[in-house]
Design an enzyme around this catalytic site. Sequence first.
Site, PDB file in Angstrom:
ATOM      1  N   GLU A  47      -2.998  -9.289   3.355  1.00 49.04           N
ATOM      2  CA  GLU A  47      -3.442  -9.861   4.637  1.00 49.04           C
ATOM      3  C   GLU A  47      -4.954  -9.781   4.825  1.00 49.04           C
ATOM      4  OE1 GLU A  47      -3.633  -5.590   5.439  1.00 49.04           O
ATOM      5  OE2 GLU A  47      -2.276  -6.858   4.307  1.00 49.04           O
ATOM      6  N   HIS A 104      -4.006  -5.124  -0.082  1.00 43.07           N
ATOM      7  CA  HIS A 104      -3.624  -5.699   1.212  1.00 43.07           C
ATOM      8  C   HIS A 104      -3.697  -7.228   1.156  1.00 43.07           C
ATOM      9  CE1 HIS A 104      -3.330  -2.125   3.870  1.00 43.07           C
ATOM     10  NE2 HIS A 104      -4.058  -1.586   2.911  1.00 43.07           N
ATOM     11  N   CYS A 146       0.835  -1.214   0.000  1.00 44.22           N
ATOM     12  CA  CYS A 146       0.000   0.000   0.000  1.00 44.22           C
ATOM     13  C   CYS A 146       0.870   1.266   0.000  1.00 44.22           C
ATOM     14  CB  CYS A 146      -0.973  -0.044   1.168  1.00 44.22           C
ATOM     15  SG  CYS A 146      -2.385   1.074   0.974  1.00 44.22           S
TER      16      CYS A 146
END
Length: 353
Positions: free
Chosen positions: A332, A330, A246
């Site tokens: 995750e 992202h 990011c």
Amino acid sequence: MNGLLYLEDGSIYEGKGFGKNGTSVGELVFNTSITGYQEILTDPSYAGQVITMTYPLIGNYGVNSFEDESTKVHAKGFVVKNISDNPSNYLSEHTVDQMLKKMNVVGVYDLDTRSITKKVRNKGAMKCVISTEELSKKQLEEYLGKTELQGNFMEEVSTKKAIHIEGQGAKVAVIDFGVKSNIIENLKHRECDITILPYDTAYEEIVKLNPQGILLSNGPGDPKTVKEGIKLIKSIIDKYPIFGICLGHQMLALAVGGDTYKMKYGHRGGNHGVYDIEKDRAYITSQNHGYAVDAESVKEKMIITHVNLNDNTVEGMRHKELPVFSVQFHPEGAPGPQDSAYLFDKFIKSMKA
């Protein structure tokens, strides 16, 4: 109590208040996720912003003590259509209202969030006032006029000192621009020995640490304002394997001589399609950013590896010669799909190689 949202174009949306009784000024953005409001609220990347949720019912499964992405809510306000004060979930410990009161964050509900979202899509992200106080239009205008939106939130969200998390695997230095806890959890799951470092860590401190790899985290604001971080990346780019996520992805682009730009309203939600060019495969990703990398500006040193399937913006890149890569989304999740968690494994392999 009453609540309202006042936009810099003069629009006023009236509703009811929850959370902290007060007034805040921030950048108005929207998130399209259906679940995950707790993770969204505690994501440091939302520092300085007022979040509008497009999904109409928020808070119905409550809030717990173990799904926060940081230690506090960094957002300036929370705007929803309907808020539940009677959550139903076996993990629920508090309501969103109680959470916002504890974190001193203003919330407003019973607004036309569809209209607000369409306005942001048409006019772009804009400054706004969110309030539960009785204020005149003149007072609202004064709040907007006297409050400058901070560009660099690193000092607010980054760790103030190094934090070591012992592990038996690869030694990773995480440069904390506003790292989410689930990024750390993904490294812990892969048994990494982790040291989380402040955003303005000196190059000499990295050398002393002697890591096997560097992770450049997510974070809030304009990447061009984080000059210390860009300088650090320039000094380490040819010395360690690097993985940027990011904001870390955007700052990596700036460090190699590329450029970034502010998007009209950004990408925020858990359903963004991304095409992995090298794998010839599409993934659904979780995203939260208002800036993007200019593709042409990085082509001398970087290869574009991922593109957004909605607007073709750059979603990933890798260095032509060095073990350095990054993604805009992202991997995750938290909240959102974890289809692209393979990128953490790619980072581990690059360190071992």
